[in-house]
Design a protein around this motif. Structure first.
Motif, PDB file in Angstrom:
ATOM      1  N   LEU A   7      66.037  66.915  45.067  1.00  0.00           N
ATOM      2  CA  LEU A   7      67.354  66.709  44.711  1.00  0.00           C
ATOM      3  C   LEU A   7      67.400  66.089  43.366  1.00  0.00           C
ATOM      4  O   LEU A   7      68.351  66.440  42.549  1.00  0.00           O
ATOM      5  N   ASP A   8      66.317  65.506  42.913  1.00  0.00           N
ATOM      6  CA  ASP A   8      66.237  65.075  41.549  1.00  0.00           C
ATOM      7  C   ASP A   8      65.491  65.984  40.452  1.00  0.00           C
ATOM      8  O   ASP A   8      64.348  66.153  40.509  1.00  0.00           O
ATOM      9  N   SER A   9      66.432  66.481  39.402  1.00  0.00           N
ATOM     10  CA  SER A   9      65.725  67.377  38.496  1.00  0.00           C
ATOM     11  C   SER A   9      65.018  66.483  37.420  1.00  0.00           C
ATOM     12  O   SER A   9      63.972  66.936  36.954  1.00  0.00           O
ATOM     13  N   GLN A  10      65.497  65.211  37.192  1.00  0.00           N
ATOM     14  CA  GLN A  10      64.845  64.333  36.335  1.00  0.00           C
ATOM     15  C   GLN A  10      65.190  63.073  36.871  1.00  0.00           C
ATOM     16  O   GLN A  10      65.777  62.478  37.158  1.00  0.00           O
ATOM     17  N   VAL A  11      63.734  62.263  36.541  1.00  0.00           N
ATOM     18  CA  VAL A  11      63.900  60.843  36.869  1.00  0.00           C
ATOM     19  C   VAL A  11      63.188  60.190  35.701  1.00  0.00           C
ATOM     20  O   VAL A  11      62.024  60.313  35.274  1.00  0.00           O
ATOM     21  N   VAL A  37      51.366  68.520  40.597  1.00  0.00           N
ATOM     22  CA  VAL A  37      51.977  67.733  39.095  1.00  0.00           C
ATOM     23  C   VAL A  37      51.630  68.914  38.211  1.00  0.00           C
ATOM     24  O   VAL A  37      50.483  69.540  38.213  1.00  0.00           O
ATOM     25  N   GLN A  38      52.418  69.144  37.227  1.00  0.00           N
ATOM     26  CA  GLN A  38      52.086  70.068  36.093  1.00  0.00           C
ATOM     27  C   GLN A  38      52.263  69.307  34.794  1.00  0.00           C
ATOM     28  O   GLN A  38      53.544  68.811  34.444  1.00  0.00           O
ATOM     29  N   TYR A  39      51.455  69.217  34.109  1.00  0.00           N
ATOM     30  CA  TYR A  39      51.360  68.441  32.508  1.00  0.00           C
ATOM     31  C   TYR A  39      51.504  69.588  31.746  1.00  0.00           C
ATOM     32  O   TYR A  39      51.341  70.739  31.899  1.00  0.00           O
ATOM     33  N   GLY A 103      59.585  73.474  45.810  1.00  0.00           N
ATOM     34  CA  GLY A 103      60.933  73.131  45.322  1.00  0.00           C
ATOM     35  C   GLY A 103      61.070  73.330  43.642  1.00  0.00           C
ATOM     36  O   GLY A 103      60.274  73.906  43.017  1.00  0.00           O
ATOM     37  N   SER A 104      62.412  72.951  43.291  1.00  0.00           N
ATOM     38  CA  SER A 104      62.681  73.477  41.998  1.00  0.00           C
ATOM     39  C   SER A 104      61.861  72.312  40.883  1.00  0.00           C
ATOM     40  O   SER A 104      62.117  72.571  39.483  1.00  0.00           O
ATOM     41  N   GLY A 105      61.397  71.347  41.550  1.00  0.00           N
ATOM     42  CA  GLY A 105      60.676  70.438  40.509  1.00  0.00           C
ATOM     43  C   GLY A 105      61.530  69.097  40.003  1.00  0.00           C
ATOM     44  O   GLY A 105      62.550  69.246  39.834  1.00  0.00           O
ATOM     45  N   THR A 106      60.806  68.275  39.785  1.00  0.00           N
ATOM     46  CA  THR A 106      61.247  66.875  39.184  1.00  0.00           C
ATOM     47  C   THR A 106      60.458  66.448  37.963  1.00  0.00           C
ATOM     48  O   THR A 106      59.297  66.198  37.994  1.00  0.00           O
ATOM     49  N   LYS A 107      61.221  66.405  36.868  1.00  0.00           N
ATOM     50  CA  LYS A 107      60.771  65.943  35.645  1.00  0.00           C
ATOM     51  C   LYS A 107      60.554  64.235  35.673  1.00  0.00           C
ATOM     52  O   LYS A 107      61.629  63.790  35.662  1.00  0.00           O
TER      53      LYS A 107
END
Lengths: 112, 117
Positions: A7-11, A37-39, A103-107
């Motif tokens: 749900l959270d695209s950015q945190v 995790v993707q750096y 999922g669409s990922g969370t930054k």
């Protein structure tokens, strides 16, 4: 069919604060759960995975996640984040290891 | 840990040309390789799964004649985007699995950014 929702695209979070990245999934069958995790400029790296057994899974870099079957969730947590944890985090599910649904990922942006 | 490389990391091409992307497992034998496509702010979408020496299995909606996948050896898989068009512009990511006891673990390459003009 399986689907994964982050749900959270950015945190944004301050250094040394706790963080939780949310992941919910939908599936009609039992699934295996993963966090990657993707750096920047790097490939996805496995943080942790739940295959069976204890619902609390510990991974690398101090991260942990808890599988909650009744809530179909697999939230990722860390009690105290570092600047170096700034990255994009992906939740994924699979039921046979031949196909993974992401999922669409969370930054996660850790601020000093 | 296991390392997967992709080449090139970025490519820009003209519409109508073909582009080949290589995915290599550097320190292990990859019995299965996966190709994903990632759109901005969206999740990775599995395009196809390939096993060494056999034809790739494509996901529904992925044109096999447009996205040619070859897995000729246990360390190399290639994705060729044929007659590329601007809508093929995307971030392509490969991953590899060594099978056996490590079947559940995929090792990802850093991705290839394709821009079609």
């Amino acid at each position: 069919a399986q689907s994964v929702t982050q749900l959270d695209s950015q945190v944004p979070v301050f250094e040394e604060a706790p963080v939780e990245l949310r992941c919910n999934y939908s599936s009609s069958v039992s699934v295996y759960l993963f966090w990657y995790v993707q750096y920047p400029n790097q490939g996805l790296q496995l943080l942790l995975k739940y295959l069976s057994g204890s619902t609390l899974v510990k991974g690398i870099n101090g991260f942990e996640a808890e599988f909650n079957k009744s809530q179909t969730s697999f939230h990722l947590r860390k009690p105290s984040v570092h600047i170096s944890d700034t990255a994009e985090y992906f939740c994924a599910v699979s039921y046979n290891f031949n196909k993974f649904y992401f999922g669409s990922g969370t930054k996660l942006n850790v601020k000093p | 840990g296991a390392v997967v490389s992709q080449h090139p990391s970025r490519v820009i091409c003209k519409s109508g040309t073909s582009v080949k992307i290589e995915c290599r497992s550097l320190d292990f034998q990859a019995t299965t390789m996966f190709w994903y496509r990632q759109f901005p702010k969206k999740s990775l979408m599995l395009m196809a799964t390939s096993n060494e020496g056999s034809k790739a299995t494509y996901e529904q909606g992925v044109e096999k004649d447009k996205f040619l996948i070859n897995h000729a050896s246990l360390t190399l898989s290639t994705l060729t985007v044929t007659s590329a068009h601007p809508e093929d512009s995307s971030f392509y990511i490969c991953s590899a699995s060594s099978g056996g006891a490590s079947t559940d673990t995929q090792y990802f390459g850093p991705g290839t950014r394709l821009t079609v003009l």
